[in-house]
Motif scaffolding. Sequence first.
Motif, PDB file in Angstrom:
ATOM      1  N   ASP A   1       0.842  -1.196   0.000  1.00 42.07           N
ATOM      2  CA  ASP A   1       0.000   0.000   0.000  1.00 42.07           C
ATOM      3  C   ASP A   1       0.877   1.245   0.000  1.00 42.07           C
TER       4      ASP A   1
ATOM      5  N   ASN B   1       0.084   4.216   0.205  1.00 42.19           N
ATOM      6  CA  ASN B   1      -0.383   5.288   1.102  1.00 42.19           C
ATOM      7  C   ASN B   1      -0.079   5.012   2.576  1.00 42.19           C
ATOM      8  N   GLU B   2       0.467   3.849   2.837  1.00 38.77           N
ATOM      9  CA  GLU B   2       0.663   3.425   4.228  1.00 38.77           C
ATOM     10  C   GLU B   2       2.138   3.583   4.604  1.00 38.77           C
ATOM     11  N   LYS B   3       2.447   4.597   5.390  1.00 37.21           N
ATOM     12  CA  LYS B   3       3.841   4.854   5.771  1.00 37.21           C
ATOM     13  C   LYS B   3       3.975   4.842   7.294  1.00 37.21           C
TER      14      LYS B   3
ATOM     15  N   GLY C   1      -4.471  -4.055   4.739  1.00 39.98           N
ATOM     16  CA  GLY C   1      -4.928  -3.476   6.001  1.00 39.98           C
ATOM     17  C   GLY C   1      -4.215  -4.013   7.228  1.00 39.98           C
TER      18      GLY C   1
ATOM     19  N   PRO D   1      -0.388  -4.305   8.061  1.00 33.85           N
ATOM     20  CA  PRO D   1       1.051  -4.205   7.762  1.00 33.85           C
ATOM     21  C   PRO D   1       1.945  -4.898   8.783  1.00 33.85           C
TER      22      PRO D   1
ATOM     23  N   ARG E   1       7.687   1.000   3.162  1.00 29.83           N
ATOM     24  CA  ARG E   1       6.608   1.186   4.148  1.00 29.83           C
ATOM     25  C   ARG E   1       7.121   1.956   5.364  1.00 29.83           C
TER      26      ARG E   1
END
Length: 374
Positions: free
Chosen positions: A40, A42-44, A151, A153, A244
Motif C-alpha cells: 500500500d 499510502n501506508e507509511k 490493512g 502491515p 513502508r
Amino acid sequence: MTENITRIPNTSVVGKDGIKRLPESVYKKAKYPEWLPTWDENEKFPAHEIVHNPDRGLFADPLYPNLFSKSNKELKKIDITPNFGVEVQAGIQLSQLSDAAKDELSLLVAEKGFAVFRHQDLIDKGPKFNKEFGEYFGPLHIHSFSGAPEGHPQFHMVYRPEELGFNPDSVHSIHTDCNWEPSTPSITFLGMLEGPKVGGDTLFIDSQEVYQRFSETFKKSLEGYSALHSNVVASQTNGNGFIRCPPATNSHPLVRIHPITQKKSLYFSYKFTDAIEGLKKDESEVILGFLRQKIISQPDLHVRVRWGEEPGTVVVWDNRRCLHSPLADFENSARHCYRITVLAEHPVENFEELDDEIKELSQKFQERVNISKN
Ligand SMILES: [Fe+2]
C-alpha cells in the motif's frame, strides 16, 4: 531476510487506491486470498525505535502446568532432538491458549529454540485474530518493504509463486529475522497457508550451542565485538521502490545474552550482517568466516522442519536463540506463509546491561526455576 519473497513480483498491479496487488488470476487460485501480499503506497510508518518489552516468558511457570497440563489427555508431543526443538502433534490449539499458557509458550521457545505445532486453526482465523494473538507477546515488527495482507502491515508474508520454479541460489540464507532493527525479534510465528507436499522445509540451527561449544579462551576473545546489521541494500534491490518504513542500520553485540535463560548465543545473519565494527574488512571477514563455518559444520545442531504433509502447521521460534533458513528444493508449487514477528529488548552481551526491570524479572524467574528443581 526471511523465508523468501519479500521481492515484489513484476506481475503485480497498482489499483486506483494506490495498493499494489498480485494479478487477479493469483487471487482466483489462492487457497487463502485474504492472506496474499499487498503493498500500500499510502501506508507509511516511522522507523522502529528501541522498545521496552519484558519477554512474557519471564512471567511463566517453569514447570509448564498450563501449556502442558497433566489433565490434557490429548496432548502428544516429542522432543525433536535432546536439547533443540519440540513438536506438538496433537492436543494444543494455539488460538485457545490462556495468557498463562502463552507465557509458557514464550518460555518454551527460549528453552528449546523452536516448537512445531500441527493441525492449528490459527491458520484459518484470518489476519485480525492473528494480529491480536501476536500482540499479547509484545509490539509487532513492521517490515520496510515486505508484502502484507491488505490493512494489516504487521505481518511479513512469504509468497513464492508456482511459476518461480526451482532456484535454490535465490533464497538460501542462514539468518535471524530483522537483525537490522534497534530492538530485534524474540518469539516469532510462521504459519503455512499453502505449500508443496514435499520440500520447502525450514532449517533451524542452534546458535546458542554453537557458542557454548567454544573454549572459554575463545569466548573471551569475542567479548566486546559488535557487528553492523542493515537492510538498506536489500530495500533497494528487493523493494522495487516501495518503502513502508525506513530501512535501518544498527550495531549489535556479536554475542548476546538471553534475558530468560541468561545463556549467550552468536548473533548475526549471513547476508544482513555487514562487518564487525572497529576491524579492517579482512580482519572482520576472518572472524565472521570462522563463525559461519562453525555454524554450518556441526550437523547435530541442525534440524529440518517438514511442513508439507501436515495441514495447519505453525512453527514458533525465538530469534535470539537460533538461526534459520528456507530450503527452496521444490518446484511446481506455490509456497505461502505468514509471519508474526514480536520485538524484544535491545540486544546486549552481558546480564548487567539489560534494563533494571528485565534484570529483576530474570532473577525472580531463576529463583522460581531453582525452587521448582527442589
Ligand atoms: Fe526468516
